[in-house]
Design a protein around this motif. Structure first.
Motif, PDB file in Angstrom:
ATOM      1  N   SER A   6       6.318 -16.603  16.384  1.00  0.00           N
ATOM      2  CA  SER A   6       6.461 -17.154  15.036  1.00  0.00           C
ATOM      3  C   SER A   6       7.867 -17.004  14.477  1.00  0.00           C
ATOM      4  N   GLY A   7       8.648 -16.093  15.042  1.00  0.00           N
ATOM      5  CA  GLY A   7       9.962 -15.797  14.486  1.00  0.00           C
ATOM      6  C   GLY A   7       9.883 -14.922  13.241  1.00  0.00           C
ATOM      7  N   TYR A   8       8.686 -14.459  12.908  1.00  0.00           N
ATOM      8  CA  TYR A   8       8.447 -13.594  11.758  1.00  0.00           C
ATOM      9  C   TYR A   8       8.094 -12.210  12.304  1.00  0.00           C
ATOM     10  N   TYR A   9       9.007 -11.275  12.192  1.00  0.00           N
ATOM     11  CA  TYR A   9       8.855  -9.973  12.829  1.00  0.00           C
ATOM     12  C   TYR A   9       8.246  -8.939  11.885  1.00  0.00           C
ATOM     13  N   VAL A  10       7.223  -8.246  12.372  1.00  0.00           N
ATOM     14  CA  VAL A  10       6.511  -7.244  11.597  1.00  0.00           C
ATOM     15  C   VAL A  10       6.186  -6.066  12.512  1.00  0.00           C
ATOM     16  N   GLN A  11       6.376  -4.849  11.996  1.00  0.00           N
ATOM     17  CA  GLN A  11       6.147  -3.631  12.779  1.00  0.00           C
ATOM     18  C   GLN A  11       5.003  -2.830  12.174  1.00  0.00           C
ATOM     19  N   SER A  12       4.130  -2.301  13.025  1.00  0.00           N
ATOM     20  CA  SER A  12       3.049  -1.432  12.532  1.00  0.00           C
ATOM     21  C   SER A  12       3.536   0.016  12.534  1.00  0.00           C
ATOM     22  N   ILE A  13       3.105   0.757  11.527  1.00  0.00           N
ATOM     23  CA  ILE A  13       3.546   2.148  11.379  1.00  0.00           C
ATOM     24  C   ILE A  13       2.393   3.032  10.926  1.00  0.00           C
ATOM     25  N   ALA A  14       2.570   4.336  11.108  1.00  0.00           N
ATOM     26  CA  ALA A  14       1.745   5.368  10.481  1.00  0.00           C
ATOM     27  C   ALA A  14       2.676   6.073   9.500  1.00  0.00           C
ATOM     28  N   PHE A  15       2.163   6.391   8.321  1.00  0.00           N
ATOM     29  CA  PHE A  15       3.019   6.960   7.277  1.00  0.00           C
ATOM     30  C   PHE A  15       2.173   7.773   6.302  1.00  0.00           C
ATOM     31  N   ARG A  16       2.859   8.471   5.400  1.00  0.00           N
ATOM     32  CA  ARG A  16       2.165   9.244   4.361  1.00  0.00           C
ATOM     33  C   ARG A  16       1.979   8.343   3.151  1.00  0.00           C
ATOM     34  N   LYS A  17       0.722   8.108   2.810  1.00  0.00           N
ATOM     35  CA  LYS A  17       0.410   7.279   1.644  1.00  0.00           C
ATOM     36  C   LYS A  17       0.618   8.089   0.361  1.00  0.00           C
ATOM     37  N   SER A  18       0.697   7.394  -0.766  1.00  0.00           N
ATOM     38  CA  SER A  18       0.963   8.066  -2.038  1.00  0.00           C
ATOM     39  C   SER A  18      -0.145   9.045  -2.423  1.00  0.00           C
ATOM     40  N   ASP A  19      -1.355   8.870  -1.885  1.00  0.00           N
ATOM     41  CA  ASP A  19      -2.431   9.824  -2.185  1.00  0.00           C
ATOM     42  C   ASP A  19      -2.379  11.052  -1.276  1.00  0.00           C
ATOM     43  N   GLY A  20      -1.370  11.112  -0.394  1.00  0.00           N
ATOM     44  CA  GLY A  20      -1.178  12.278   0.465  1.00  0.00           C
ATOM     45  C   GLY A  20      -1.860  12.186   1.815  1.00  0.00           C
ATOM     46  N   THR A  21      -2.581  11.121   2.071  1.00  0.00           N
ATOM     47  CA  THR A  21      -3.236  10.971   3.364  1.00  0.00           C
ATOM     48  C   THR A  21      -2.344  10.182   4.314  1.00  0.00           C
ATOM     49  N   GLN A  22      -2.618  10.331   5.599  1.00  0.00           N
ATOM     50  CA  GLN A  22      -1.900   9.522   6.579  1.00  0.00           C
ATOM     51  C   GLN A  22      -2.561   8.155   6.632  1.00  0.00           C
ATOM     52  N   GLY A  23      -1.750   7.124   6.612  1.00  0.00           N
ATOM     53  CA  GLY A  23      -2.285   5.772   6.661  1.00  0.00           C
ATOM     54  C   GLY A  23      -1.566   4.934   7.691  1.00  0.00           C
TER      55      GLY A  23
ATOM     56  N   ILE B  14       0.814  -1.222   0.000  1.00  0.00           N
ATOM     57  CA  ILE B  14       0.000   0.000   0.000  1.00  0.00           C
ATOM     58  C   ILE B  14       0.845   1.270   0.000  1.00  0.00           C
ATOM     59  N   GLY B  15       2.149   1.114   0.054  1.00  0.00           N
ATOM     60  CA  GLY B  15       3.003   2.293   0.063  1.00  0.00           C
ATOM     61  C   GLY B  15       4.464   1.930   0.099  1.00  0.00           C
ATOM     62  N   THR B  16       5.276   2.967   0.097  1.00  0.00           N
ATOM     63  CA  THR B  16       6.727   2.813   0.121  1.00  0.00           C
ATOM     64  C   THR B  16       7.304   3.852   1.062  1.00  0.00           C
ATOM     65  N   LEU B  17       8.254   3.450   1.886  1.00  0.00           N
ATOM     66  CA  LEU B  17       9.020   4.400   2.695  1.00  0.00           C
ATOM     67  C   LEU B  17      10.336   4.642   1.975  1.00  0.00           C
ATOM     68  N   TYR B  18      10.547   5.869   1.564  1.00  0.00           N
ATOM     69  CA  TYR B  18      11.759   6.236   0.837  1.00  0.00           C
ATOM     70  C   TYR B  18      12.848   6.679   1.804  1.00  0.00           C
ATOM     71  N   ASN B  19      14.070   6.701   1.328  1.00  0.00           N
ATOM     72  CA  ASN B  19      15.178   7.182   2.143  1.00  0.00           C
ATOM     73  C   ASN B  19      14.884   8.615   2.588  1.00  0.00           C
ATOM     74  N   ASN B  20      15.136   8.912   3.845  1.00  0.00           N
ATOM     75  CA  ASN B  20      14.895  10.217   4.491  1.00  0.00           C
ATOM     76  C   ASN B  20      13.419  10.515   4.723  1.00  0.00           C
ATOM     77  N   GLU B  21      12.574   9.518   4.614  1.00  0.00           N
ATOM     78  CA  GLU B  21      11.146   9.724   4.872  1.00  0.00           C
ATOM     79  C   GLU B  21      10.834   9.497   6.351  1.00  0.00           C
ATOM     80  N   VAL B  22       9.988  10.361   6.886  1.00  0.00           N
ATOM     81  CA  VAL B  22       9.568  10.282   8.284  1.00  0.00           C
ATOM     82  C   VAL B  22       8.317   9.406   8.379  1.00  0.00           C
ATOM     83  N   PHE B  23       8.261   8.590   9.436  1.00  0.00           N
ATOM     84  CA  PHE B  23       7.091   7.764   9.715  1.00  0.00           C
ATOM     85  C   PHE B  23       7.039   7.536  11.214  1.00  0.00           C
TER      86      PHE B  23
END
Length: 190
Positions: free
Chosen positions: A48-65, A27-36
Motif C-alpha cells: 500500500s505504501g502506507y507503513y505502520v508498525q505494531s508495538i507493545a507499550f505502557r498505556k496511560s492506565d499503567g497496563t501493558q498494551g 489509545i496512547g502516546t510515546l513520549y521522548n525517552n519512553e521505552v517500548f
C-alpha cells in the motif's frame, strides 16, 4: 523477533488501536525517552505504501498494551535500540554484552515459558547489573528482554548465567514505568 526501543526523537508519537491509524482511535502516546517494544510491521505496508508498525507499550492506565504507530522502520522513533544506551559494556563468555543496572527487583523467566506457563527462574535484583547480548524481546511476551547473566552481588563486577539453557528473559515491567530516564526497570545511559 521483537526489539526493545527507546523514543529518542525529542517528540511524542500517537499510538493507535488499529493499523488504520484513525485519529479517533488514539489509545496512547510515546513520549521522548519512553521505552517500548517493536513487534512487527503491518503486512500490507509495502503493497500500500502506507507503513505502520505494531508495538507493545505502557498505556496511560499503567497496563501493558498493544497498538500501532504510523511510519517506516527506518524513521526516527524506531532508530534507537535499548542496547545502544547501556550503563556500560562488559565482556562475558567472550562476547560484548550490554549492562543495565536494575532500578528494582524484577522476575527472570525461562525462554521455555509459554502463554499458559510462565516459568520463573530467578530474580534480577535492584542495584545489580544484568547483561543482554542484544535488544531482543520475547515474541509471546514483548515486555521481556533477553538476558544472559546477572551480577553476583552489588558492585562485584562478576557475573553468572541466569539460566543453564543460555538466555532467559527479564520482565521489564512496563506497568511500573517506561520512562528510560526516570522510572523504567533498567537504568542505562542517555
Amino acid at each position: 523477533m521483537s526489539i526493545v526501543k527507546v523514543n529518542r526523537t525529542g517528540n511524542k508519537h500517537n499510538v493507535y488501536l488499529s493499523n488504520a491509524c484513525n485519529p479517533n482511535e488514539i489509545i496512547g502516546t510515546l513520549y521522548n525517552n519512553e521505552v517500548f517494544t517493536w513487534t512487527g510491521e503491518w503486512s500490507g505496508s509495502s503493497a500500500s505504501g502506507y507503513y505502520v508498525q505494531s508495538i507493545a507499550f505502557r498505556k496511560s492506565d499503567g497496563t501493558q498494551g498493544a497498538g500501532w504507530v504510523a511510519g517506516k522502520q527506518s524513521e526516527g522513533i524506531f532508530a534507537t535500540n535499548i542496547c545502544s544506551l547501556p550503563a556500560k559494556t562488559v565482556t562475558y563468555n567472550g562476547k560484548t554484552c550490554y549492562a543495565f543496572k536494575m532500578r528494582r527487583n524484577e522476575t527472570i523467566y525461562s525462554r521455555k515459558s509459554t502463554a499458559s506457563n510462565k516459568i520463573k527462574v530467578g530474580t534480577a535484583y535492584k542495584d545489580r547489573y544484568i547483561l543482554a547480548e542484544s535488544s531482543t524481546a520475547g515474541n509471546t511476551f514483548p515486555g521481556w528482554l533477553s538476558i544472559v547473566a546477572q551480577e553476583t552481588g552489588v558492585g562485584t563486577n562478576k557475573y553468572s548465567a541466569v539460566s543453564s539453557d543460555g538466555n532467559a528473559f527479564v520482565d521489564m515491567d512496563y506497568a511500573h514505568g517506561s520512562m528510560f530516564n526516570s522510572n523504567f526497570a533498567l537504568i542505562g545511559s542517555l
